[in-house]
Design a protein around this motif. Structure first.
Motif, mmCIF file in Angstrom:
data_model
loop_
_atom_site.group_PDB
_atom_site.id
_atom_site.type_symbol
_atom_site.label_atom_id
_atom_site.label_comp_id
_atom_site.label_asym_id
_atom_site.label_seq_id
_atom_site.Cartn_x
_atom_site.Cartn_y
_atom_site.Cartn_z
ATOM 1 N N ARG A 1 0.823 -1.212 0.000
ATOM 2 C CA ARG A 1 0.000 0.000 0.000
ATOM 3 C C ARG A 1 0.858 1.263 0.000
ATOM 4 O O ARG A 1 0.379 2.352 0.324
ATOM 5 N N LYS B 1 -5.576 6.402 -4.435
ATOM 6 C CA LYS B 1 -6.719 5.838 -3.720
ATOM 7 C C LYS B 1 -6.938 4.376 -4.095
ATOM 8 O O LYS B 1 -7.270 3.543 -3.246
ATOM 9 N N ASN C 1 -11.509 11.023 6.869
ATOM 10 C CA ASN C 1 -10.211 10.948 7.550
ATOM 11 C C ASN C 1 -9.710 12.333 7.931
ATOM 12 O O ASN C 1 -10.075 13.345 7.324
ATOM 13 N N PHE D 1 -10.875 11.470 0.625
ATOM 14 C CA PHE D 1 -10.949 10.789 1.923
ATOM 15 C C PHE D 1 -11.688 11.686 2.925
ATOM 16 O O PHE D 1 -11.093 12.172 3.898
ATOM 17 N N GLY E 1 -6.668 1.823 -0.886
ATOM 18 C CA GLY E 1 -7.968 1.296 -0.496
ATOM 19 C C GLY E 1 -8.627 2.120 0.595
ATOM 20 O O GLY E 1 -8.315 3.301 0.801
ATOM 21 N N GLU E 2 -9.560 1.469 1.319
ATOM 22 C CA GLU E 2 -10.254 2.156 2.408
ATOM 23 C C GLU E 2 -9.300 2.406 3.572
ATOM 24 O O GLU E 2 -8.421 1.604 3.866
ATOM 25 N N LEU E 3 -9.509 3.536 4.251
ATOM 26 C CA LEU E 3 -8.597 3.945 5.330
ATOM 27 C C LEU E 3 -9.344 4.070 6.650
ATOM 28 O O LEU E 3 -9.166 5.037 7.398
ATOM 29 N N SER E 4 -10.156 3.078 6.957
ATOM 30 C CA SER E 4 -10.979 3.148 8.164
ATOM 31 C C SER E 4 -10.155 3.121 9.448
ATOM 32 O O SER E 4 -10.601 3.615 10.489
#
Length: 338
Positions: A201, A272, A305, A302, A276-279
């Protein structure tokens, strides 16, 4: 002067350097990454009583003299300013001239550990070459310099370390952060848990601030019916929030920057798709000279975030390089004593 650790970030836009001063503080310097071939006759220093002497150094690389320094000209005929924008930049004579220039302006003659950075995608290809090229004794026309060891790290890692230096409780092993380094020619990002990079990533692409400046130059050319080539002055006008002077007109660049947003969005989309998702990410840290230009695009991509522009973004990487080098040298000396 001998120094234990010296850090240089030879960027496409600016060359930054840092070392530990005698007082214990971090001393830094910066100048444009422009290395034009030196003029055969230097008229600028003809009469010191009437003309200010420019802060420049003449650096010899393979028997060719280059001019580098804070007062290097931002403009040149036909746009030939001495800037190199290519993926193999670190192999160029311009890169070597700028690196030696940083050493010269700092007044350093002996370096135990030199720390350099590379764009993430160039680490496998060029890191060993940089270590081999700059380790040893060098003479660039202004005196001999000894470099005992060269360490090469991914550029955004410097910003991650700099961001954590005063907030270590926020950068524990289980704390994830995304560091985005918007340089002049490339945009790099590092996804890290604490200081452990996730290679899958973390990446980088060509597509930094210079692409925005080039797009603005194209828009100006179209509207004003005159070729615009000096993107260095566009860069300067945006950084200083001043009008761009062009054929007796003071042009506000804000509307042109808005029209160049699609260039930023294209780079952000690639990033992005990679991260991916940045939870679980505690913060997205924007660094590099173009960091502020990308802030709106990152916020849009995002929205859930926390996004922050690091303090003094131009110098963040090189300060982090210095901290990394110092920590490594401490470990190395402790191992040698054991």
């Amino acid at each position: 002067m001998k120094t234990s650790v010296f850090a240089i970030d030879v960027g496409y836009g600016n060359t930054k350097y840092a070392h530990r001063a005698a007082s214990g503080t971090i001393a830094t310097g910066m100048f444009p990454s422009l290395a034009p071939v030196a003029a055969s006759v230097a008229l600028s220093g003809y009469d010191d009583r009437k003309l200010d002497r420019k802060v420049l150094a003449k650096i010899a690389v393979d028997k060719i003299d280059y001019e580098v320094g804070p007062d290097v000209s931002l403009t040149a005929a036909y746009g030939k300013t001495g800037r190199a924008l290519s993926d193999d930049y670190v192999q160029s004579k311009n890169y070597a001239a700028l690196l030696y220039g940083a050493i010269h302006f700092a007044g350093v003659t002996h370096i135990e550990r030199l720390v350099l950075g590379l764009p993430v995608h160039n680490m496998p290809r060029y890191s060993s070459e940089l270590r081999d090229r700059f380790t040893g004794d060098h003479d660039y026309g202004l005196g001999r310099v000894t470099i005992e060891k060269v360490v090469v790290i991914p550029q955004p890692l410097g910003s991650l370390v700099a961001a954590s230096s005063n907030r270590q409780n926020e950068f524990g092993r289980d704390s994830a952060h995304l560091v985005i380094d918007v340089g002049y020619f490339t945009t790099d990002w590092v996804y890290a848990n604490g200081f452990t990079m996730d290679d899958r990533r973390s990446d980088g692409i060509q597509g930094g601030a210079s692409q925005i400046y080039q797009r603005i130059a194209e828009l100006l050319t179209k509207e004003w019916k005159r070729k615009v080539v000096d993107i260095e002055r566009i860069d300067q006008a945006l950084r200083e929030e001043k009008p761009f002077f062009f054929y007796n007109h003071n042009i506000n660049l804000a509307p042109y920057l808005d029209q160049a947003q699609n260039v930023i969005d294209g780079v952000v989309d690639v990033m992005k798709n990679n991260v991916g998702e940045l939870s679980n990410v505690r913060s997205i840290i924007l660094s590099g000279g173009g960091g502020a230009l990308y802030r709106t695009g990152i916020l849009n991509a995002f929205p859930l975030n926390t996004v922050e522009v690091i303090e003094a973004p131009c110098m963040a990487n090189v300060k982090g390089f210095l901290i990394v080098g110092e920590a490594g040298l401490i470990r190395e000396r402790a191992t040698a004593k054991a």
